[in-house]
Design an enzyme around this catalytic site. Sequence first.
Site, short mmCIF file in Angstrom:
data_model
loop_
_atom_site.label_atom_id
_atom_site.label_comp_id
_atom_site.label_asym_id
_atom_site.label_seq_id
_atom_site.Cartn_x
_atom_site.Cartn_y
_atom_site.Cartn_z
N SER A 213 0.85 -1.20 0.00
CA SER A 213 0.00 0.00 0.00
C SER A 213 0.88 1.23 0.00
CB SER A 213 -0.90 0.00 1.24
OG SER A 213 -1.54 1.24 1.40
N TYR B 201 -2.60 -0.64 10.58
CA TYR B 201 -2.62 -0.99 9.15
C TYR B 201 -1.33 -0.55 8.47
CZ TYR B 201 -4.18 -1.04 4.26
OH TYR B 201 -4.28 -1.26 2.90
#
Length: 676
Positions: free
Chosen positions: A553, A566
Amino acid sequence: MSIPAELVARSNALGADPRNTNYAGGNTSAKGTAVDPVTAEPTELLWVKGSGGDLGTLTESGLAVLRLDRLRALVEVYPGVDREDEMVAAFDYCLHGRGGAAPSIDTAMHGLVDAAHVDHLHPDSGIALATAADGRRLTEQCFGDRVAWVDWRRPGFQLGLDIAAVRRANPRAIGVILGGHGITAWGDTSEECRRNSLEIIRSAEEFLAQRGSAEPFGAVVPGFQALPEVERHARAAVLAPVIRGLASTDQRQVGHYDDSGVVLEFLSREKLKLLAALGTSCPDHFLRTKVRPLVVDLPASAPIEEVVARLKELHSAYRTDYAAYYQRHATPDSPAMRGADPAIVLVPGVGMFSFGKDKQTARVAGEFYVNAINVMRGAEAVSTYAPIPESEKFRIEYWSLEEAKLQRMPKAKPLAGRIALVTGAGSGIGRAIAERLAAEGACVAVADLNADTAAEVAKGIGTTDKAISVIADVTDAAAVQAAVDATVLAFGGIDLVVNNAGLSISKPLLETSEEDWDVQHNVMAKGSFLVSQAAARAMVAQGIGGDIVYVSSKNSVFAGPNNLAYGAAKADQAHQVRLLAAELGAHGIRVNGVNPDGVVRGSGIFAGGWGAQRAAVYGVPEEKLGEFYAQRTILKREVLPEHVAAAVFALTGGDLTHTTGLHVPVDAGVAAAFLR
C-alpha cells in the site's frame, strides 16, 4: 434433420462415452446430395469431422465438406504410398463452399469407403484386440465374418484405399479392426452406423471380459501397493514440483496428477516396467504421451530424498534415451528434435504425473495413458501386448504433417504455462488480479477465506483446467500449506504468488486495541510470510524460478492519520519484499511489490467497514470517498482493482525479467508516497 445435423448428433452421442473413443480422437462422416449453388445441379458431398475436433463437442462448423466426385478422382492421380502425404494438400481442392474445418488425414478413409456413413473410433476394447500379438486370429474369434482385420498402416490415403478394398471383399462385414490403431465401422444410415460401431465396441468388451485372465499385469509387487490416501497426496504434493521442474527442462509445462484405482493398480504389478517400456500404440495416445513414460523403480515407502535423487537420475537417462531414439530413426528431412523430457511420470504407490503446454493438454495426456493401461490390460488378458514398432511411432511423432499442425498453433499468451496462487482473491483487488492472470494464460488458484466467493470467481474464470478455488486462512500455517499443496496437485507446481489477503481497521493510537494490532499483523505481515515461505519451498524444489508479488500500500511509506496498525503491517510487507528479493534471487525467484492508493470500488476491505471509517476521518460521505482519493492525487484519477492487476501483470508478464525488489506505485500520484 439435415445430413450434417444428423452427423453431429451421432458424433456427440458416440463421443460422450469414453468407452467409445478418447478426447479429440476418431472421426465420423456422412455422404449425401446437395444442390450446387453454381450449377443448380445435385452434387454428392462428404461431411467429415475436421482436423483437431472432438466428437463429444463437435458442431457443424467443425465439419469439412468435400465434393465426392473430386475426392474419388484423386485415386487416379495418387502417386503411391511414398508420396501419399501430398494428398492432404489435394483435399483442399475438393472442398465445397466456404468455411468449415480443415480436412484431416483420415478424410480418404471416409470418402473412399463405399458406405453412406462411416465411424472411425479409438475404443480401449478395440485397440486391445488391435495390439494383441495374435490380433487377427482374436478378431475372427470375436466377430466371425462381421468384422475384418486390416494390418497396421500409418493413417493416410493408402489406409483409406486398404479399408475400401476390405469393405468390397467382405460384403457381410460391418467394420474393421485396424491393427495397432482402432476400429472403423459403416452403415447405410446414420443409426445403423452408430449401432455397428457400438456392436464392435461392446462385443470386444465382452470377449475380453469372458476370455481374459484375472491378473493380466501379473502379481502385486510387495512394497509397490498404493499408499493410504492422506499419505499418498502429501507425498505427491512434495514430489510434484520436483517432477514438474524436471519435465520443464526444455519447455515450461503444466502438470496433472492422477491417483485413480486403474493407475495405482497398474503401478503395483510385476509387468509395470516391461509394459511401460513398450509404450503406447494408437497414434492419438503416443502423440500425447510420448514414446514411453518415465517409471520410478523404487517402492512406495522409499525415503522422499531417495525418490527425489532417483528421479533426477532417471530423468537424465530418459533424455539420453530419447535423443538416441531420435537419432535411430531421423532422416535428413525429419523436423528438429522436440523436447526430450517425459510427458508421463509414473511413481508407484503415489500415482501418475502427466504434462503438457497447458492444463487441458496435461490432463488429456494422462487420460490417454489411462486408455493405454486399459488397452494393455485387454491385450495381456487374452494374448501378449504388441504395439506398433518404435520406428512407426517415430514416423508419426515426427511426421511433416504433424509438424505443420504444430506450427499452425496460435502464439502462446504471455503467462501460458505459469501457475499462480492469489490470496484474498474472492473480491476486489484479488479478484481482478486472478482474472487478469488467467486472461493472460496462467492457471490460477483463487484463494480466499470465504469459500463461496472463491468458488464464484474460479467458476467465472472458466473450467478447472483454468482455475480452482481453495480456502485459505493465511494466518494458519497448516491452512496455507494446504492451499499451496492443492495448487500443486491441481496444476503440477507453482510459479507466481500474489500476497493480497488483507483487512483494515482505522483507529487513532489511543483507541487501537491489542486485538486490532494483532489481527492486522497476523493477516498481512504474518500471512504474507507464511504464504511466501510455503510457495518458495515449492518453487525451490522446481528449480525453474518464480515470482512473488506483495500487494502492499502507499501507506507502507505514507504516514496518514488514525492508521497505525494498518500502516505498520503494510510497512512490514514492504520490507519483506526487499528481504526476500535479496534471499531468493539465487533461486531465480523475483520478489516485487505493488503499492495502491485506496481502491474503493469493488473492494472487500472498504465494503467491510474500512470505507466508512476512512470517510469519517476525512469528513466526506462514504459514497464520495473514491472521488476524494482521486482529487488528492497528481493525476486526479480514481484507482480501480484492474489498475492494480495491470501492475501485477507488468511485473510478471515477461518483460521485466531483470527486476526484483521493486515497489510499483499504483496511486495516480501521491507525492508524499514517492519512493526514495
